[in-house]
Write a protein that holds these residues in place. Structure first.
Motif, PDB file in Angstrom:
ATOM      1  N   PHE A 195      30.369  96.402  69.964  1.00  0.00           N
ATOM      2  CA  PHE A 195      29.317  97.188  69.345  1.00  0.00           C
ATOM      3  C   PHE A 195      28.221  96.301  68.769  1.00  0.00           C
ATOM      4  CE2 PHE A 195      27.760  99.386  65.489  1.00  0.00           C
ATOM      5  CZ  PHE A 195      27.213 100.500  66.095  1.00  0.00           C
ATOM      6  N   ALA A 196      26.967  96.668  69.022  1.00  0.00           N
ATOM      7  CA  ALA A 196      25.828  95.966  68.422  1.00  0.00           C
ATOM      8  C   ALA A 196      25.494  96.656  67.107  1.00  0.00           C
ATOM      9  CB  ALA A 196      24.636  95.997  69.358  1.00  0.00           C
ATOM     10  N   MET A 197      25.586  95.946  66.009  1.00  0.00           N
ATOM     11  CA  MET A 197      25.368  96.515  64.680  1.00  0.00           C
ATOM     12  C   MET A 197      23.875  96.570  64.354  1.00  0.00           C
ATOM     13  SD  MET A 197      26.663  95.153  60.998  1.00  0.00           S
ATOM     14  CE  MET A 197      28.349  95.593  61.318  1.00  0.00           C
ATOM     15  N   PRO A 198      23.353  97.762  64.047  1.00  0.00           N
ATOM     16  CA  PRO A 198      21.934  97.852  63.681  1.00  0.00           C
ATOM     17  C   PRO A 198      21.671  97.247  62.301  1.00  0.00           C
ATOM     18  CG  PRO A 198      22.957 100.033  63.678  1.00  0.00           C
ATOM     19  CD  PRO A 198      24.006  99.051  64.086  1.00  0.00           C
ATOM     20  N   ILE A 199      20.524  96.599  62.173  1.00  0.00           N
ATOM     21  CA  ILE A 199      20.066  96.081  60.885  1.00  0.00           C
ATOM     22  C   ILE A 199      18.626  96.565  60.687  1.00  0.00           C
ATOM     23  CG2 ILE A 199      21.599  94.095  60.731  1.00  0.00           C
ATOM     24  CD1 ILE A 199      19.391  92.370  61.864  1.00  0.00           C
ATOM     25  N   MET A 200      18.241  96.788  59.432  1.00  0.00           N
ATOM     26  CA  MET A 200      16.926  97.337  59.149  1.00  0.00           C
ATOM     27  C   MET A 200      16.094  96.367  58.320  1.00  0.00           C
ATOM     28  SD  MET A 200      15.715 101.091  57.841  1.00  0.00           S
ATOM     29  CE  MET A 200      16.908 101.235  56.592  1.00  0.00           C
ATOM     30  N   ALA A 201      14.875  96.105  58.803  1.00  0.00           N
ATOM     31  CA  ALA A 201      13.953  95.219  58.096  1.00  0.00           C
ATOM     32  C   ALA A 201      13.320  95.948  56.919  1.00  0.00           C
ATOM     33  CB  ALA A 201      12.877  94.733  59.048  1.00  0.00           C
ATOM     34  N   LYS A 202      13.226  95.240  55.797  1.00  0.00           N
ATOM     35  CA  LYS A 202      12.590  95.776  54.592  1.00  0.00           C
ATOM     36  C   LYS A 202      11.161  95.251  54.467  1.00  0.00           C
ATOM     37  CE  LYS A 202      14.444  94.240  50.864  1.00  0.00           C
ATOM     38  NZ  LYS A 202      15.260  93.972  49.680  1.00  0.00           N
ATOM     39  N   SER A 203      10.956  93.987  54.847  1.00  0.00           N
ATOM     40  CA  SER A 203       9.620  93.396  54.780  1.00  0.00           C
ATOM     41  C   SER A 203       9.505  92.280  55.811  1.00  0.00           C
ATOM     42  CB  SER A 203       9.335  92.838  53.384  1.00  0.00           C
ATOM     43  OG  SER A 203      10.162  91.729  53.121  1.00  0.00           O
ATOM     44  N   ILE A 204       8.269  92.032  56.228  1.00  0.00           N
ATOM     45  CA  ILE A 204       7.972  90.946  57.165  1.00  0.00           C
ATOM     46  C   ILE A 204       6.810  90.167  56.572  1.00  0.00           C
ATOM     47  CG2 ILE A 204       7.229  90.312  59.485  1.00  0.00           C
ATOM     48  CD1 ILE A 204       8.275  92.995  60.448  1.00  0.00           C
ATOM     49  N   THR A 205       6.981  88.855  56.467  1.00  0.00           N
ATOM     50  CA  THR A 205       5.948  88.010  55.893  1.00  0.00           C
ATOM     51  C   THR A 205       5.730  86.791  56.778  1.00  0.00           C
ATOM     52  OG1 THR A 205       6.736  88.634  53.689  1.00  0.00           O
ATOM     53  CG2 THR A 205       5.254  86.738  53.823  1.00  0.00           C
ATOM     54  N   LYS A 206       4.476  86.547  57.143  1.00  0.00           N
ATOM     55  CA  LYS A 206       4.157  85.319  57.883  1.00  0.00           C
ATOM     56  C   LYS A 206       4.120  84.181  56.870  1.00  0.00           C
ATOM     57  CE  LYS A 206       0.861  83.146  60.932  1.00  0.00           C
ATOM     58  NZ  LYS A 206      -0.410  83.274  61.647  1.00  0.00           N
ATOM     59  N   LEU A 207       4.866  83.125  57.143  1.00  0.00           N
ATOM     60  CA  LEU A 207       4.953  81.996  56.215  1.00  0.00           C
ATOM     61  C   LEU A 207       3.852  80.980  56.494  1.00  0.00           C
ATOM     62  CD1 LEU A 207       8.822  81.409  56.181  1.00  0.00           C
ATOM     63  CD2 LEU A 207       7.446  82.825  54.648  1.00  0.00           C
ATOM     64  N   SER A 208       3.359  80.362  55.436  1.00  0.00           N
ATOM     65  CA  SER A 208       2.381  79.286  55.580  1.00  0.00           C
ATOM     66  C   SER A 208       3.103  78.021  56.036  1.00  0.00           C
ATOM     67  CB  SER A 208       1.685  79.032  54.238  1.00  0.00           C
ATOM     68  OG  SER A 208       2.613  78.506  53.302  1.00  0.00           O
ATOM     69  N   ALA A 209       2.335  77.021  56.428  1.00  0.00           N
ATOM     70  CA  ALA A 209       2.923  75.753  56.871  1.00  0.00           C
ATOM     71  C   ALA A 209       3.746  75.121  55.746  1.00  0.00           C
ATOM     72  CB  ALA A 209       1.828  74.798  57.327  1.00  0.00           C
ATOM     73  N   GLU A 210       3.283  75.257  54.511  1.00  0.00           N
ATOM     74  CA  GLU A 210       4.012  74.690  53.373  1.00  0.00           C
ATOM     75  C   GLU A 210       5.342  75.425  53.166  1.00  0.00           C
ATOM     76  OE1 GLU A 210       0.752  75.836  52.981  1.00  0.00           O
ATOM     77  OE2 GLU A 210      -0.124  73.853  53.310  1.00  0.00           O
ATOM     78  N   GLN A 211       5.323  76.733  53.319  1.00  0.00           N
ATOM     79  CA  GLN A 211       6.557  77.506  53.159  1.00  0.00           C
ATOM     80  C   GLN A 211       7.563  77.176  54.265  1.00  0.00           C
ATOM     81  OE1 GLN A 211       4.459  81.283  53.099  1.00  0.00           O
ATOM     82  NE2 GLN A 211       5.176  81.676  51.003  1.00  0.00           N
ATOM     83  N   VAL A 212       7.075  76.980  55.467  1.00  0.00           N
ATOM     84  CA  VAL A 212       7.960  76.613  56.579  1.00  0.00           C
ATOM     85  C   VAL A 212       8.567  75.241  56.321  1.00  0.00           C
ATOM     86  CG1 VAL A 212       8.068  76.081  59.044  1.00  0.00           C
ATOM     87  CG2 VAL A 212       6.740  78.034  58.254  1.00  0.00           C
ATOM     88  N   ALA A 213       7.762  74.307  55.824  1.00  0.00           N
ATOM     89  CA  ALA A 213       8.261  72.957  55.536  1.00  0.00           C
ATOM     90  C   ALA A 213       9.317  72.984  54.433  1.00  0.00           C
ATOM     91  CB  ALA A 213       7.101  72.047  55.140  1.00  0.00           C
ATOM     92  N   ALA A 214       9.261  73.965  53.549  1.00  0.00           N
ATOM     93  CA  ALA A 214      10.228  74.062  52.450  1.00  0.00           C
ATOM     94  C   ALA A 214      11.575  74.633  52.898  1.00  0.00           C
ATOM     95  CB  ALA A 214       9.654  74.921  51.327  1.00  0.00           C
ATOM     96  N   ILE A 215      11.641  75.206  54.089  1.00  0.00           N
ATOM     97  CA  ILE A 215      12.913  75.738  54.606  1.00  0.00           C
ATOM     98  C   ILE A 215      13.796  74.560  54.998  1.00  0.00           C
ATOM     99  CG2 ILE A 215      14.000  77.126  56.428  1.00  0.00           C
ATOM    100  CD1 ILE A 215      11.356  78.657  56.685  1.00  0.00           C
ATOM    101  N   PRO A 216      15.052  74.546  54.561  1.00  0.00           N
ATOM    102  CA  PRO A 216      15.950  73.464  54.977  1.00  0.00           C
ATOM    103  C   PRO A 216      16.038  73.389  56.506  1.00  0.00           C
ATOM    104  CG  PRO A 216      16.959  74.767  53.258  1.00  0.00           C
ATOM    105  CD  PRO A 216      15.720  75.489  53.651  1.00  0.00           C
ATOM    106  N   LYS A 217      16.110  72.180  57.050  1.00  0.00           N
ATOM    107  CA  LYS A 217      16.118  72.001  58.516  1.00  0.00           C
ATOM    108  C   LYS A 217      17.197  72.813  59.203  1.00  0.00           C
ATOM    109  CE  LYS A 217      13.811  67.637  58.995  1.00  0.00           C
ATOM    110  NZ  LYS A 217      12.968  67.435  60.131  1.00  0.00           N
ATOM    111  N   LYS A 218      18.370  72.937  58.582  1.00  0.00           N
ATOM    112  CA  LYS A 218      19.466  73.665  59.221  1.00  0.00           C
ATOM    113  C   LYS A 218      19.186  75.172  59.309  1.00  0.00           C
ATOM    114  CE  LYS A 218      22.240  74.336  55.017  1.00  0.00           C
ATOM    115  NZ  LYS A 218      22.205  75.759  54.950  1.00  0.00           N
ATOM    116  N   ASP A 219      18.228  75.666  58.507  1.00  0.00           N
ATOM    117  CA  ASP A 219      17.921  77.098  58.489  1.00  0.00           C
ATOM    118  C   ASP A 219      16.655  77.448  59.255  1.00  0.00           C
ATOM    119  OD1 ASP A 219      20.134  77.670  56.925  1.00  0.00           O
ATOM    120  OD2 ASP A 219      19.034  77.388  55.061  1.00  0.00           O
ATOM    121  N   ARG A 220      15.944  76.455  59.788  1.00  0.00           N
ATOM    122  CA  ARG A 220      14.718  76.735  60.529  1.00  0.00           C
ATOM    123  C   ARG A 220      15.034  77.320  61.898  1.00  0.00           C
ATOM    124  NH1 ARG A 220      11.260  71.261  59.311  1.00  0.00           N
ATOM    125  NH2 ARG A 220      11.350  71.453  57.052  1.00  0.00           N
ATOM    126  N   PRO A 221      14.201  78.263  62.329  1.00  0.00           N
ATOM    127  CA  PRO A 221      14.431  78.859  63.658  1.00  0.00           C
ATOM    128  C   PRO A 221      14.044  77.918  64.789  1.00  0.00           C
ATOM    129  CG  PRO A 221      12.497  79.833  62.636  1.00  0.00           C
ATOM    130  CD  PRO A 221      13.098  78.893  61.641  1.00  0.00           C
TER     131      PRO A 221
END
Length: 140
Positions: free
Chosen positions: A114-140
């Motif tokens: 079974f594919a479990m549905p998930i529902m988005a609450k918000s979507i935010t485009k991250l700035s370059a600084e915010q992306v750089a602050a994401i730990p490397k293991k968590d980056r897409p």
């Protein structure tokens, strides 16, 4: 009044309203202008989606066009998102543009059941600084 004169009167009214709209907006108080101003929409196409990661059960990071990262907060996430070997499935109905959370129809699947549905609450485009602050293991 005949039909021709009714149409002409309607067109003149529309033209007058359109001509006066800029003047009305210019004379509006600053706080009214701010209330009318809407933030710029940041949209993307699902066909431009390159990858994803989930640092926790309620957050997704989506890589789009191999340069942008969007953070998706989930209403009710699942711990299955952080399990190895799972797939994120997006159901597309009609145009594949995503501009708000309702445009995403996501499911999490391990590929066996079974594919479990998930529902988005918000979507935010991250700035370059915010992306750089994401730990490397968590980056897409």
């Amino acid at each position: 009044m005949n039909v021709k004169s009714m149409i002409r009167a309607g067109l003149m009214t529309t033209a007058l309203l359109a001509a006066s709209a800029p003047a009305l907006a210019a004379n509006a108080p600053d706080d009214a202008k701010d209330a009318v101003a809407k933030p710029a929409r940041s949209c993307f196409y699902l066909s431009d989606w390159d990858g994803w990661s989930a640092p926790d059960r309620d957050t997704l990071y989506l890589r789009v066009r191999n340069r942008d990262v969007y953070q998706v907060e989930l209403s009710h996430g699942t711990s299955q998102l952080t399990s190895p070997g799972v797939h994120l499935v997006s159901i597309v109905r009609g145009i594949d543009s995503v501009c708000n959370p309702l445009d995403l129809d996501l499911r999490v699947s391990d590929g066996f059941g079974f594919a479990m549905p998930i529902m988005a609450k918000s979507i935010t485009k991250l700035s370059a600084e915010q992306v750089a602050a994401i730990p490397k293991k968590d980056r897409p």
